[in-house]
Structures are given as structure tokens and as C-alpha cells.
Design an enzyme around this catalytic site. Structure first.
Site, PDB file in Angstrom:
ATOM      1  N   PRO A  66      37.512  40.572  32.214  1.00  0.00           N
ATOM      2  CA  PRO A  66      38.960  41.153  32.294  1.00  0.00           C
ATOM      3  C   PRO A  66      39.203  41.517  33.775  1.00  0.00           C
ATOM      4  O   PRO A  66      39.472  42.809  34.223  1.00  0.00           O
ATOM      5  CB  PRO A  66      38.436  42.616  31.445  1.00  0.00           C
ATOM      6  N   CYS A  67      39.623  40.357  34.333  1.00  0.00           N
ATOM      7  CA  CYS A  67      40.122  40.654  35.760  1.00  0.00           C
ATOM      8  C   CYS A  67      41.570  41.148  35.780  1.00  0.00           C
ATOM      9  O   CYS A  67      41.768  42.223  36.791  1.00  0.00           O
ATOM     10  CB  CYS A  67      40.275  39.101  36.560  1.00  0.00           C
TER      11      CYS A  67
END
Length: 180
Positions: free
Chosen positions: A133-134
């Protein structure tokens, strides 16, 4: 041999890639660094891993914490691996800043400091969007900066997770897609 398939999300078509056992890529069509881990030769094929990934994404786009990720295989430098592993520790519905990540990497490596820009560069090269989850990393002032899939998608993903600071309070552009 790398294998690919596609997923129709509320935010656009997503290309999935795997090595037959683990997911190696997940990109929105047209995003920056699209297909960065794909070799010249790959095939499109249905696989149980792609079905598992689609179910995970279905739960995610339905606004639910999707739980355990399908198996992943991230290839990159030791520094990128460190950054990508840290991304996977950010809880659903929360954010951290690039600076916080840089300070934590510096602390873990016994350094006095680490460049937030270097961390941001590694985050931008994340080959498995959403699952790694950047999109949960924001600027020091809480503002949305940098996302290979586009800031509008980053905002939509954060809203979907229930993260709603004033800067994200526009109407949601994510809704369940009954046609999947």
C-alpha cells in the site's frame, strides 16, 4: 515464465502478473512504471493465484479490510526491499509520511538520517500497487503527493479505506462495480 491477467476495478483496468506461484506485479493501465517487472516474453493465462488476487481486490473495493494478501514476490535492491516491507506494515485506513518512513529506516540501520526523497523514489517503484500500500504514504503536511497510478486514484483508495482528512473530503470516485 511470467504470466498476466486483468482485473476490472472501479478505478480502471489493473494488470496482474505472477511467476506461477506468487504475484510479481499489479499496475493500473497506463500508470508510471507500468509493467516494470515484466520480461520481454510473458503470457496471459488464468491461474488460481489470479482468482485469489481478484477476491482480495473485490473485498478491498467493497470497502472492507481484505485481510491476508496473496503470496507476493518483490524483486528490487535491498533498500527498495526494506521500503516495500515497511509499506506492508502500514495498517489499513491509516497513513504515514515519507519523513516518518525515512526516520524509521535510518533508526533501523543505525544511521543518523535518511533522505525522504530516496524513500519516495523507492515507493514510486513499488511494482505491486494496492497490495503493497504505497498509497498510504503522504507528505509531511498530510497532503497527497506522488502516486504512480495518479493522485486521483491515491485519494480514492484512501477514501475507500475510510481515511478522510479535509483534503480528501470530495465525493468518492470509488463505488462497488457489479460488473466484475
Amino acid at each position: 515464465m511470467q504470466l498476466t491477467d486483468h482485473y476490472s476495478s472501479p478505478l480502471g483496468i489493473i494488470t496482474l502478473a505472477c511467476d506461477g506461484e506468487r504475484l510479481t506485479g499489479l499496475w493500473f493501465e497506463g500508470q508510471r512504471y507500468f509493467g516494470s517487472t515484466l520480461p520481454q516474453a510473458y503470457e496471459s493465462a488464468p491461474l488460481p493465484l489470479f482468482d485469489e488476487t481478484r477476491r482480495w481486490l473485490d473485498r478491498y473495493f467493497a470497502g472492507k479490510d481484505p485481510g491476508e494478501r496473496p503470496p507476493l514476490h518483490l524483486e528490487g535492491s535491498p533498500f527498495r526491499q526494506t521500503v516495500w516491507n515497511m509499506l506492508q506494515q502500514i495498517p489499513y485506513g491509516t497513513t504515514v509520511t515519507y519523513g516518518e518512513m525515512a526516520r524509521e529506516i535510518a533508526r533501523r540501520s543505525g544511521r543518523s538520517s535518511m533522505s525522504a526523497q530516496a524513500v519516495g523514489n523507492a515507493i514510486g517503484r513499488n511494482p505491486i500497487s494496492i497490495l503493497v500500500p504505497c498509497h498510504r504514504v503522504v507528505g509531511s503536511d498530510g497532503k497527497l503527493t506522488g502516486y504512480a497510478g495518479g493522485i486521483h486514484r491515491k485519494a480514492a483508495l484512501l477514501r475507500l479505506e475510510g481515511y478522510a482528512p479535509a483534503s480528501l473530503c470530495a465525493p468518492s470516485d470509488v463505488s462497488p462495480n457489479p460488473d466484475r
